[in-house]
Design an enzyme around this catalytic site. Structure first.
Site, PDB file in Angstrom:
ATOM      1  N   TYR A   1       0.865  -1.188   0.000  1.00 42.00           N
ATOM      2  CA  TYR A   1       0.000   0.000   0.000  1.00 42.00           C
ATOM      3  C   TYR A   1       0.897   1.233   0.000  1.00 42.00           C
ATOM      4  O   TYR A   1       1.819   1.327   0.824  1.00 42.00           O
ATOM      5  CB  TYR A   1      -0.896   0.000   1.240  1.00 42.00           C
ATOM      6  CG  TYR A   1      -1.826   1.193   1.373  1.00 42.00           C
ATOM      7  CD1 TYR A   1      -1.558   2.203   2.289  1.00 42.00           C
ATOM      8  CD2 TYR A   1      -2.966   1.311   0.582  1.00 42.00           C
ATOM      9  CE1 TYR A   1      -2.407   3.299   2.415  1.00 42.00           C
ATOM     10  CE2 TYR A   1      -3.818   2.401   0.702  1.00 42.00           C
ATOM     11  CZ  TYR A   1      -3.539   3.394   1.624  1.00 42.00           C
ATOM     12  OH  TYR A   1      -4.375   4.481   1.747  1.00 42.00           O
TER      13      TYR A   1
ATOM     14  N   ASP B   1       9.362   2.693  -0.797  1.00 44.63           N
ATOM     15  CA  ASP B   1       8.342   3.372  -0.006  1.00 44.63           C
ATOM     16  C   ASP B   1       8.679   3.118   1.460  1.00 44.63           C
ATOM     17  O   ASP B   1       8.363   2.063   1.998  1.00 44.63           O
ATOM     18  CB  ASP B   1       6.947   2.851  -0.370  1.00 44.63           C
ATOM     19  CG  ASP B   1       5.879   3.441   0.536  1.00 44.63           C
ATOM     20  OD1 ASP B   1       4.683   3.193   0.275  1.00 44.63           O
ATOM     21  OD2 ASP B   1       6.228   4.135   1.512  1.00 44.63           O
TER      22      ASP B   1
ATOM     23  N   LYS C   1       4.790   9.433   8.332  1.00 51.51           N
ATOM     24  CA  LYS C   1       4.656   8.905   9.708  1.00 51.51           C
ATOM     25  C   LYS C   1       5.714   9.456  10.671  1.00 51.51           C
ATOM     26  O   LYS C   1       5.610  10.598  11.128  1.00 51.51           O
ATOM     27  CB  LYS C   1       4.646   7.383   9.660  1.00 51.51           C
ATOM     28  CG  LYS C   1       3.449   6.824   8.846  1.00 51.51           C
ATOM     29  CD  LYS C   1       3.462   5.325   8.795  1.00 51.51           C
ATOM     30  CE  LYS C   1       2.483   4.780   7.798  1.00 51.51           C
ATOM     31  NZ  LYS C   1       1.078   4.827   8.263  1.00 51.51           N
TER      32      LYS C   1
HETATM   33  P1  KE4 Z   1      -0.635   8.343   4.319  1.00 51.37           P
HETATM   34  O1  KE4 Z   1      -1.135   9.042   3.068  1.00 51.37           O
HETATM   35  O2  KE4 Z   1      -1.725   7.540   5.000  1.00 51.37           O
HETATM   36  O3  KE4 Z   1       0.097   9.272   5.266  1.00 51.37           O
HETATM   37  O4  KE4 Z   1       0.471   7.275   3.865  1.00 51.37           O
HETATM   38  C1  KE4 Z   1       0.146   6.312   2.900  1.00 51.37           C
HETATM   39  C2  KE4 Z   1       1.100   5.141   3.049  1.00 51.37           C
HETATM   40  C3  KE4 Z   1       2.122   5.007   2.124  1.00 51.37           C
HETATM   41  N1  KE4 Z   1       3.022   3.985   2.219  1.00 51.37           N
HETATM   42  C4  KE4 Z   1       2.931   3.077   3.222  1.00 51.37           C
HETATM   43  C5  KE4 Z   1       3.926   1.962   3.293  1.00 51.37           C
HETATM   44  C6  KE4 Z   1       1.895   3.175   4.187  1.00 51.37           C
HETATM   45  O5  KE4 Z   1       1.808   2.242   5.177  1.00 51.37           O
HETATM   46  C7  KE4 Z   1       0.965   4.220   4.100  1.00 51.37           C
HETATM   47  C8  KE4 Z   1      -0.191   4.361   5.076  1.00 51.37           C
HETATM   48  N2  KE4 Z   1      -0.290   3.348   6.048  1.00 51.37           N
HETATM   49  C9  KE4 Z   1      -1.616   3.082   6.570  1.00 51.37           C
HETATM   50  C10 KE4 Z   1      -1.510   1.946   7.579  1.00 51.37           C
HETATM   51  N3  KE4 Z   1      -1.191   0.716   6.942  1.00 51.37           N
HETATM   52  C11 KE4 Z   1      -2.241   4.306   7.137  1.00 51.37           C
HETATM   53  C12 KE4 Z   1      -3.444   4.059   8.005  1.00 51.37           C
HETATM   54  C13 KE4 Z   1      -4.707   4.503   7.337  1.00 51.37           C
HETATM   55  O6  KE4 Z   1      -4.851   4.356   6.114  1.00 51.37           O
HETATM   56  O7  KE4 Z   1      -5.566   5.033   8.089  1.00 51.37           O
END
Ligand code: KE4
Length: 429
Positions: A143, A238, A266
């Protein structure tokens, strides 16, 4: 009698789709009503009904030193009196860029954004602009945020809700996103040969955290690196999850494989909205205003978010022992859970690297999304609620990594292990 969280969830659904501002929070895979959190401190969450929980989400990664970490709180408190954003360059943004470069040496230039999605989305556009090619390769179960290009066989909430194709993502976009199984270098080699000269980038979670925690097998990342070198493909790590968590230099340092571009999120914001992407000068110089690959953001690099992230990164860099402490706690938890669940008669597997860990129920190893999806999700649901009832807050999906913070004590870990030991091998839920 409804709890206050249940009342709030009902009220939230009147004004917010699904009552949440991000789907995975809604307990969709595990069932039940999500807890509404009032506050958090250190390793603990406190919900609106006065219950407290040992927190293994940590805002999905940022809270590596615990919630309301003193120096971060003080830095925000002091800075916010200077206003929250100017929309003009500041010295703080230079300090943040220099801080990132000091911890991740192969970042020549870095651009701040406001989320991990923005960081990954911008990195992909940049790779396409730099190479003049259209297609990307991502991995099933990984993701990279919710930009259209990534919502093809994605992990995290997309997998949690079993969404195969996301309405609104056009064929024009998804046709340029090719997918392979994680850890399958041969499949990538074949895909690259089928699309010779068409692939701009390969983007990968160097340690996957969105199908549970899934580790790269020896040779996987190295094989992708060689393929990218041979084919002129931009290799993108990523590191939104792994960055500054697996080591000061993230997965690149921990695993010894270098990417061309790296995306961050994060930890870099200490819980405030911050993302970043950076890497090789020759590629990054294609970004506007130097180059024509346009990328922008009203709140990119805003001073309060910068001082929060900068303070946390400086703490991590000044105290590298934190990484050993955090890994020791995670290994302690892993060994404790292994013994407890084995004694309880469960069949399971635990994946762990650094302070990322996940438990999967079923007889086989979890090495990619297919094996993650073949685990016993119902058992995970039962385990989630069993632990929640005992004050342990796990990610509400089998397709998520757990995140440990260094605020966790060994007593907290023992409480967690004891709760797992009481998990019955058959349960009604
Ligand atoms: P954000 O746009 O949510 O800040 O980041 C996206 C993203 C990109 N790359 C990786 C490896 C990530 O894990 C994420 C976002 N992680 C999720 C949890 N698996 C965020 C939690 C959510 O979607 O509420």
């Amino acid at each position: 009698m409804f709890s206050r969280s249940q009342q709030l969830f009902h009220r939230a659904q009147q004004s917010i789709p699904g009552g949440v501002n991000s789907p995975v929070r809604a307990f969709g895979q595990v069932g039940g009503s999500p807890l509404f959190i009032k506050r958090a401190a250190g390793a603990y969450l406190y919900d609106e009904d006065g219950h407290h929980y040992i927190d293994y989400i940590g805002s999905w990664g940022p809270m590596i030193l615990g919630h309301a970490y003193g120096p971060v709180v003080e830095a925000i408190r002091e800075k916010v009196y200077d206003s929250t954003s100017y929309g003009a360059p500041t010295e703080l943004e230079i300090e943040m860029a220099e801080q990132i470069k000091s911890m991740v040496p192969n970042v020549d230039l870095v651009r701040m954004v406001s989320s991990g999605t923005e960081a990954c989305m911008s990195a992909i556009r940049l790779a396409r602009g730099y190479t003049g090619r259209n297609k990307i390769i991502k991995f099933e179960g990984c993701y990279h945020g919710h930009a259209d290009s990534f919502l093809v066989k994605a992990g995290s909430g997309v997998a949690t809700y079993g969404i195969q194709t996301v309405p609104g993502v056009t064929a024009g976009v998804s046709n340029d996103t090719l997918t392979c199984a994680y850890n399958d270098v041969a499949a990538v080699q074949q895909m690259v040969q089928q699309h010779a000269g068409e692939i701009a980038a390969i983007i990968v979670e160097p340690v996957a955290g969105n199908m549970g925690c899934v580790l790269p097998q020896p040779g996987f990342l190295e094989g992708l690196r060689q393929l990218c070198d041979a084919e002129g493909i931009v290799f993108i790590f990523d590191e939104v999850m792994t960055g500054f968590r697996l080591a000061p230099g993230g997965a690149q340092e921990r695993l010894g494989v270098q990417a061309d571009l790296i995306s961050f999120g994060k930890v870099i914001g200490a819980g405030l909205p911050v993302g970043a992407f950076g890497g090789k000068r020759a590629i990054m110089e294609c970004i506007a205003p130097l180059g024509k690959v346009y990328q922008a953001g009203t709140l990119s690099g805003n001073p309060v978010a910068m001082i929060a992230g900068l303070t946390l990164l400086r703490e991590l860099q000044a105290r590298p022992a934190v990484y050993e402490e955090l890994e020791a706690k995670t290994v302690y938890l892993r060994n404790g859970l292994d013994a407890a669940l084995t004694a309880g008669g469960h069949t399971f597997t635990i994946n762990q690297l650094g302070s990322m860990i996940s438990v999967h129920f079923g007889p086989h190893a979890v090495v990619d999304f297919a094996t993650a999806a073949a685990t016993d999700i119902d058992r995970f649901k039962a385990f989630f609620h069993h632990m929640l009832q005992r004050g342990i807050y796990l990610p509400p999906s089998a397709y998520e990594s757990w995140f440990l913070s260094n605020a966790l004590s060994y007593d907290d870990l023992d409480v967690t292990i004891a709760a797992a030991a009481a998990f019955p091998v058959t349960s009604a839920r």
